[in-house]
Write an enzyme that holds these catalytic residues in place. Structure first.
Site, mmCIF file in Angstrom:
data_model
loop_
_atom_site.group_PDB
_atom_site.id
_atom_site.type_symbol
_atom_site.label_atom_id
_atom_site.label_comp_id
_atom_site.label_asym_id
_atom_site.label_seq_id
_atom_site.Cartn_x
_atom_site.Cartn_y
_atom_site.Cartn_z
ATOM 1 N N GLY A 14 45.683 40.870 49.049
ATOM 2 C CA GLY A 14 47.451 41.021 49.132
ATOM 3 C C GLY A 14 48.337 40.439 48.568
ATOM 4 O O GLY A 14 49.418 40.214 48.694
ATOM 5 N N GLU A 40 35.339 39.971 48.501
ATOM 6 C CA GLU A 40 36.689 39.802 48.599
ATOM 7 C C GLU A 40 37.151 38.212 48.572
ATOM 8 O O GLU A 40 37.355 37.747 49.872
ATOM 9 C CB GLU A 40 37.248 40.495 49.981
ATOM 10 C CG GLU A 40 36.980 41.998 50.092
ATOM 11 C CD GLU A 40 38.092 42.732 50.926
ATOM 12 O OE1 GLU A 40 38.587 43.737 50.309
ATOM 13 O OE2 GLU A 40 38.194 42.266 51.985
ATOM 14 N N ASN A 72 41.196 50.948 52.695
ATOM 15 C CA ASN A 72 41.429 50.385 53.818
ATOM 16 C C ASN A 72 43.169 50.237 54.300
ATOM 17 O O ASN A 72 43.884 49.460 53.964
ATOM 18 C CB ASN A 72 40.871 48.987 53.824
ATOM 19 C CG ASN A 72 41.121 48.049 54.908
ATOM 20 O OD1 ASN A 72 41.413 48.712 56.032
ATOM 21 N ND2 ASN A 72 41.071 46.727 54.731
ATOM 22 N N HIS A 117 35.923 41.650 57.563
ATOM 23 C CA HIS A 117 37.233 41.615 57.045
ATOM 24 C C HIS A 117 37.588 40.263 57.026
ATOM 25 O O HIS A 117 37.930 39.802 58.338
ATOM 26 C CB HIS A 117 38.082 42.623 57.208
ATOM 27 C CG HIS A 117 39.185 42.789 56.100
ATOM 28 N ND1 HIS A 117 40.240 42.001 56.124
ATOM 29 C CD2 HIS A 117 39.271 43.276 54.973
ATOM 30 C CE1 HIS A 117 40.837 42.097 54.942
ATOM 31 N NE2 HIS A 117 40.230 42.986 54.239
HETATM 32 P P1 PGA Z 1 44.562 44.470 49.087
HETATM 33 O O1 PGA Z 1 43.540 44.550 50.064
HETATM 34 O O2 PGA Z 1 43.993 45.683 48.163
HETATM 35 O O3 PGA Z 1 45.780 44.760 49.537
HETATM 36 O O4 PGA Z 1 44.480 43.098 48.267
HETATM 37 C C1 PGA Z 1 42.070 44.642 50.356
HETATM 38 C C2 PGA Z 1 41.476 44.282 51.577
HETATM 39 O O5 PGA Z 1 41.934 43.606 52.299
HETATM 40 O O6 PGA Z 1 40.596 45.150 51.701
#
Ligand code: PGA
Length: 253
Positions: free
Chosen positions: A181, A175, A10, A99
């Site tokens: 992040g 998630e 992504n 998301h």
């Molecule tokens: P990340 O993002 O791997 O940077 O934590 C995952 C996402 O938002 O799909």
């Protein structure tokens, strides 16, 4: 790790058009090599404007291309929206919906997100529906309650539909918002508990559809081996680490 493990890159809005094309072009052979080794699938999710050229680039290869969102409407006066038919027409085969960043930014409701999933299925696009709780909800032990509420409208619509799409295997990506992040990942036993609940809940509410499950939130080469041991997951949704080809490759390999 299960067969057909799915690695979804992504890119979010981190790679503007020219950069996304440069990134994908400069690693074209590596991506193709990566996707032809082993029993896994790779989906690249650039911003909307990158979809068509990237689909064209990979069209003779086993790579997949997905969008990061779509409209909850199929056509009409919806300025600024991209509908599922356009995604289908450009050759997109996956689409992320719900998301947490889109839920927050656009105030998307669970009902609208459910509608997106249904339209995507109708246009032969595999939805990747994201669900997850905030840190506050996590701390207060509300995770399962939140997931249940996020999924409810989808199961309600699906259960009134007469046609399902047995050839598509839609995905639900768990998630935890506090993991996205941040570098924080839940303990494996907590994740295992959530996935085992999800498997039962989905089986009970949507038994006719062969749903698969992803994990997303700070997946890195450092933690991916441990996360791959989670028995019930079928892949990862990868944000930050997908912007560095070597790190993405290490996760896949
Ligand atoms: P990340 O993002 O791997 O940077 O934590 C995952 C996402 O938002 O799909």
């Amino acid at each position: 790790m299960k067969n057909n493990f799915l690695f979804v890159a992504n890119f979010k809005m981190n790679l503007p058009f020219k950069k996304s094309i440069e990134f994908v072009t400069s690693h074209y052979d590596d991506f193709v090599a990566l996707t032809t080794q082993g029993n896994h699938k790779i989906v690249l999710c650039p911003s909307f404007e990158g979809l068509f050229p990237i689909v064209e680039m990979f069209k003779e290869t086993p790579m997949f291309v997905g969008a990061q969102n779509c409209s909850s409407h199929t056509h009409g006066a919806f300025t600024g929206q991209v509908g599922p038919q356009s995604l289908h027409d450009v050759g997109c085969t996956f689409c992320i919906v719900g998301h947490s960043e889109s839920r927050k930014e656009f105030g998307e409701s669970d009902d609208k997100i459910a509608q997106k999933c249904i339209h995507l299925l109708d246009y032969d696009i595999t939805p990747i529906l994201c669900v997850g709780e905030t840190q506050e909800e996590h701390k207060n032990g509300k995770t399962l309650e939140v997931l249940k509420a996020q999924l409810a409208p989808l199961f309600d619509i699906l259960n009134t539909k007469t046609t399902v799409h047995p050839y598509l295997t839609p995905y639900i990506a768990y998630e935890p918002i506090w993991s996205i992040g941040t570098g924080c990942v839940a303990k494996l036993d907590q994740l295992d508990m959530v996935y085992s609940w999800l498997v039962d809940h989905i089986q009970h509410n949507s038994p006719k559809i062969p749903w698969k499950l992803l994990y997303g939130g700070s997946v890195t080469p450092e933690n991916s081996d441990a996360l791959k041991k989670l028995e019930r997951i079928d892949g990862f949704l990868i944000g930050g680490a997908s912007l560095d080809f070597e790190r993405f490759k290490q996760i896949v390999e």
